[in-house]
Motif scaffolding. Structure first.
Motif, PDB file in Angstrom:
ATOM      1  N   ASN A   1       1.059  -1.176  -0.018  1.00 55.32           N
ATOM      2  CA  ASN A   1       0.055   0.041   0.096  1.00 55.32           C
ATOM      3  C   ASN A   1       0.974   1.370  -0.065  1.00 55.32           C
ATOM      4  OD1 ASN A   1      -2.371  -1.526   0.038  1.00 55.32           O
ATOM      5  ND2 ASN A   1      -2.564  -1.792   2.275  1.00 55.32           N
ATOM      6  N   GLY A   2       1.832   1.230   0.640  1.00 54.42           N
ATOM      7  CA  GLY A   2       2.877   2.488   0.733  1.00 54.42           C
ATOM      8  C   GLY A   2       3.491   2.842  -0.437  1.00 54.42           C
ATOM      9  N   ILE A   3       3.955   1.687  -1.181  1.00 54.63           N
ATOM     10  CA  ILE A   3       4.472   2.013  -2.501  1.00 54.63           C
ATOM     11  C   ILE A   3       3.564   2.412  -3.573  1.00 54.63           C
ATOM     12  CG2 ILE A   3       6.056   0.841  -4.287  1.00 54.63           C
ATOM     13  CD1 ILE A   3       7.691  -0.490  -2.272  1.00 54.63           C
ATOM     14  N   SER A   4       2.571   1.558  -3.556  1.00 51.12           N
ATOM     15  CA  SER A   4       1.427   1.919  -4.767  1.00 51.12           C
ATOM     16  C   SER A   4       0.826   3.216  -4.384  1.00 51.12           C
ATOM     17  CB  SER A   4       0.294   0.843  -4.176  1.00 51.12           C
ATOM     18  OG  SER A   4       0.666  -0.313  -4.542  1.00 51.12           O
TER      19      SER A   4
ATOM     20  N   GLY B   1       2.160   5.914  -2.664  1.00 45.11           N
ATOM     21  CA  GLY B   1       3.155   6.878  -2.460  1.00 45.11           C
ATOM     22  C   GLY B   1       3.980   6.959  -3.539  1.00 45.11           C
ATOM     23  N   VAL B   2       4.191   6.103  -4.472  1.00 42.20           N
ATOM     24  CA  VAL B   2       4.720   6.297  -5.669  1.00 42.20           C
ATOM     25  C   VAL B   2       4.166   5.886  -6.996  1.00 42.20           C
ATOM     26  CG1 VAL B   2       6.894   5.437  -6.882  1.00 42.20           C
ATOM     27  CG2 VAL B   2       7.001   5.764  -4.252  1.00 42.20           C
TER      28      VAL B   2
ATOM     29  N   THR C   1      -0.603   8.725 -12.633  1.00 42.32           N
ATOM     30  CA  THR C   1      -1.585   9.734 -13.008  1.00 42.32           C
ATOM     31  C   THR C   1      -0.877  10.925 -13.662  1.00 42.32           C
ATOM     32  OG1 THR C   1      -2.611   9.390 -10.739  1.00 42.32           O
ATOM     33  CG2 THR C   1      -3.002  11.574 -11.996  1.00 42.32           C
ATOM     34  N   VAL C   2       0.355  11.194 -13.408  1.00 41.69           N
ATOM     35  CA  VAL C   2       1.106  12.126 -14.271  1.00 41.69           C
ATOM     36  C   VAL C   2       1.057  11.644 -15.616  1.00 41.69           C
ATOM     37  CG1 VAL C   2       3.120  13.359 -14.347  1.00 41.69           C
ATOM     38  CG2 VAL C   2       2.341  13.258 -12.209  1.00 41.69           C
TER      39      VAL C   2
ATOM     40  N   VAL D   1       9.020   2.272 -11.910  1.00 41.07           N
ATOM     41  CA  VAL D   1       9.000   1.819 -10.145  1.00 41.07           C
ATOM     42  C   VAL D   1       9.942   0.424 -10.125  1.00 41.07           C
ATOM     43  CG1 VAL D   1       7.859   1.259  -8.412  1.00 41.07           C
ATOM     44  CG2 VAL D   1       6.905   3.009  -9.680  1.00 41.07           C
ATOM     45  N   ALA D   2       9.543  -0.602 -11.094  1.00 35.50           N
ATOM     46  CA  ALA D   2      10.252  -1.739 -11.050  1.00 35.50           C
ATOM     47  C   ALA D   2      11.704  -1.560 -11.256  1.00 35.50           C
ATOM     48  CB  ALA D   2       9.836  -2.849 -11.926  1.00 35.50           C
TER      49      ALA D   2
END
Length: 648
Positions: free
Chosen positions: A400-403, A405-406, A412-413, A467-468
């Motif tokens: 949940n934190g990485i999803s 927050g990052v 979205t951008v 991200v990966a």
């Protein structure tokens, strides 16, 4: 008088000035204006994004590219039994591959269980030494102990068939690519695309042309593996010393004599490496072809994935690793052995003994079911269950934190960025860091994404990939640096890296799904696990290749370990680091597509749906091309930066 040490990086070796800082000074002269230009581009891009951002409209369900590919599918279905292209082309290819597979199957299964084990062990002992023979014997018996003998033989049949075709096609093309300039120039971009293309993207067109089953699986595997055969063969032929060729030509050798008696024998070791790499690639692809009804260990892994049975997948993955290790050691050690180790006569005697042993063993009526069995599945499933129970809060918090927050903000951008702004930003930043040629190719690849009608899904996939890649590089570089500094750690990690690189990509999905459920983050975790091993190897190799004299000189000048790493080793290992980034990108892209099976969505799901659902064929094929374009975009930006020649 107080002695002053030279600044870190500016040292002298053997009375000659060796200034690491000076080596990089020409590049740094342009750093100032590039930083200023980058700052201006960032500001301009942000302003343009704020002014022109969109709402991120969904991709069209009836894009022109989808209709074109669906029309191609309909034409193939309507003309499969009437068109000369199929009657005298693809159908005969399918028949020929079927005959090859049946022949290999008959040769391997005709010996029986004991005969096949003895034959493989004997061939390994003759070609690669008695230690390799013992390894082959133990490896094949282990596959039987795991209760996966029939599946292992089926996987071996498909692998051998695909490798035979790859060698028959790849070695001549490799020789042509090395000897004929225009052939090499023509093949290079084709091979680049074939290597960037994710494995799943091969399945839809293969099933369209050759239907499901073993022929389509073998052809898809050959297409995936043959680039390595061509590239490495071409490298071996081009590295034959010109003086040797000139001497043979002066003695009156014809072109064919030069090829058969000079170039090919002197490139034998490199060609053996090509065969070795082809086998490894074919083995990894054969597992994935289980999705188009190919038999073997891949089917066991797919069934385990459907049931979220990590233990069953572990057994099948272990059998694949064992097969890979056996085949790798046979080909690698056989290439190292020369005529000095064994005369032709003794080699013939060895072949005769191996044939007799195989014949005797074939007459023994021992089946794989009579071998004592053992499965690791219960223990592995118990371990996964314990982790799920006790680490739930940690895994959920991490996901949940990485999803949130990052991943979500980045997605979205990207999704709300107008396609023309994205293309312009790629062109501008690409020109700044990689040169205009690489930037042009990257920009054209970016422009192809909206043309395919998959802009939103492409940006969602790009967010996941970025991200990966960031996580992969953070873990891979840190581990590679530690391995380069500590030999014992490198020795301990090496077998784990070997096993991780051999394990098929499907296997990584099982623990990720068990720990994190079906989500985009699950695909990221599996991609990181899959891509970290080659990054670690390349980073370690790059740091170890830094000249020891430079390291010793910097150390004697008073450099701390941190200064030595950041100001000497990492700058001089720049090429290896950029290659690590490139390989990480390719492997992450391949794994993100596999993640479409576990809820990753976006292009990965489109590709999977394309070959599993008839109505989505056009969209699936377009999604495969979109992933190739993303790979080309990222590849050109990273490799363009590596290839760009700085001032000397």
């Amino acid at each position: 008088m107080t002695a002053t040490l030279p600044p870190v990086g500016a040292v002298r070796v053997g009375g000659r000035g060796l200034d690491v800082e000076k080596e990089w000074a020409p590049r740094r002269r342009g750093v100032g204006w590039r930083r200023a230009a980058a700052a201006v581009l960032v500001v301009a891009t942000v302003v343009a994004y704020v002014l022109f951002r969109t709402e991120g409209a969904a991709d069209g369900q009836d894009a022109a590219a989808f209709r074109v590919f669906d029309g191609l599918r309909d034409w193939v279905d309507a003309n499969r039994d009437t068109s000369p292209v199929f009657l005298y082309g693809f159908n005969y290819v399918r028949l020929g591959v079927r005959l090859l597979v049946d022949g290999v199957q008959a040769a391997l299964t005709g010996l029986g269980f004991a005969g096949l084990v003895a034959a493989v062990a004997g061939v390994a002992a003759v070609l690669a030494g008695w230690r390799t023979g013992v390894l082959a014997l133990g490896g094949l018996l282990t596959c039987a102990v795991l209760g996966l003998w029939d599946e292992s033989v089926d996987t071996l049949v498909l692998t051998v068939s695909a490798v035979l075709l790859s060698v028959l096609v790849g070695v001549p093309l490799g020789v042509l690519a090395a000897r004929v300039r225009w052939v090499g120039a023509t093949l290079r971009p084709v091979l680049d695309v074939m290597q960037i293309m994710p494995t799943f993207a091969y399945l839809a067109p293969m099933t369209l042309l050759f239907l499901i089953g073993e022929p389509a699986a073998v052809i898809a595997t050959m297409i995936y593996a043959v680039p390595a055969t061509i590239r490495i063969t071409a490298l071996g032929i081009s590295e034959v010393p010109p003086t040797v060729v000139e001497a043979a030509s002066a003695l009156g050798s014809t072109r064919w004599q030069l090829l058969g008696k000079v170039r090919l024998p002197m490139a034998r070791t490199t060609i053996a490496l090509a065969v070795n790499q082809t086998i490894m690639l074919a083995l990894s692809m054969v597992v994935i072809t289980a999705l188009i009804d190919a038999p073997g260990l891949g089917g066991t892994i797919v069934n385990a994935l459907e049931r979220v049975n990590v233990g069953a997948a572990f057994d099948a993955g272990l059998a694949i690793v064992i097969l890979a290790v056996v085949l790798d050691r046979i080909t690698t050690n056989a290439a190292r052995r020369t005529r000095d180790h064994r005369s032709r006569r003794s080699r013939l005697v060895g072949w005769a003994v191996a044939a007799v042993v195989a014949a005797v063993a074939a007459s023994i009526s021992v089946g794989p079911g009579e071998v004592p069995g053992h499965s690791f599945a219960p223990g592995v499933n118990d371990l996964i269950g314990w982790i799920e129970l006790h680490w739930y809060d940690v895994t959920e918090g991490l996901k949940n934190g990485i999803s949130a927050g990052v991943l979500d903000p980045l997605e979205t951008v990207l999704v709300t960025t107008p396609w023309w702004l994205f293309v312009a930003a790629v062109a501008a930043f690409g020109t700044l860091v990689s040169g205009w040629r690489a930037a042009l190719i990257a920009a054209l690849a970016a422009a192809g994404l909206p043309a395919l009608g998959l802009w939103q899904h492409s940006m969602q996939t790009l967010a996941t990939v970025l991200v990966a890649i960031a996580l992969t590089m953070a873990i891979g570089v840190a581990t590679g640096v530690l391995c380069a500094r500590h030999d014992r750690l490198a020795t301990a990690v090496r077998p784990l890296l070997d096993a991780a690189q051999t394990m098929p990509s499907f296997v990584y999905l099982l623990p990720a799904v068990a720990l994190f459920g079906a989500s985009r983050f699950t695909a990221i975790v599996a991609a990181v696990i899959f891509a970290v091993p080659p990054v670690v190897r390349l980073v370690e190799r790059g740091l170890r290749d830094v000249p020891p004299a430079v390291v010793e000189a910097a150390t004697s000048a008073g450099s701390t370990p941190r200064q030595l790493l950041w100001k000497v080793q990492l700058p001089l290992a720049r090429g290896g680091l950029l290659l690590a980034v490139n390989q990480g990108i390719v492997m992450v892209l391949a794994m993100v597509v596999v993640g479409g099976l576990v809820g990753a969505g976006a292009l990965g799901y489109d590709v999977v749906a394309g070959f599993s659902q008839r109505e989505d064929f056009g969209k699936g094929l377009a999604a495969g091309l979109a992933i190739v374009l993303l790979g080309v975009l990222l590849d050109r930006l990273t490799q363009g930066f590596h290839d760009r020649e700085g001032p000397r």
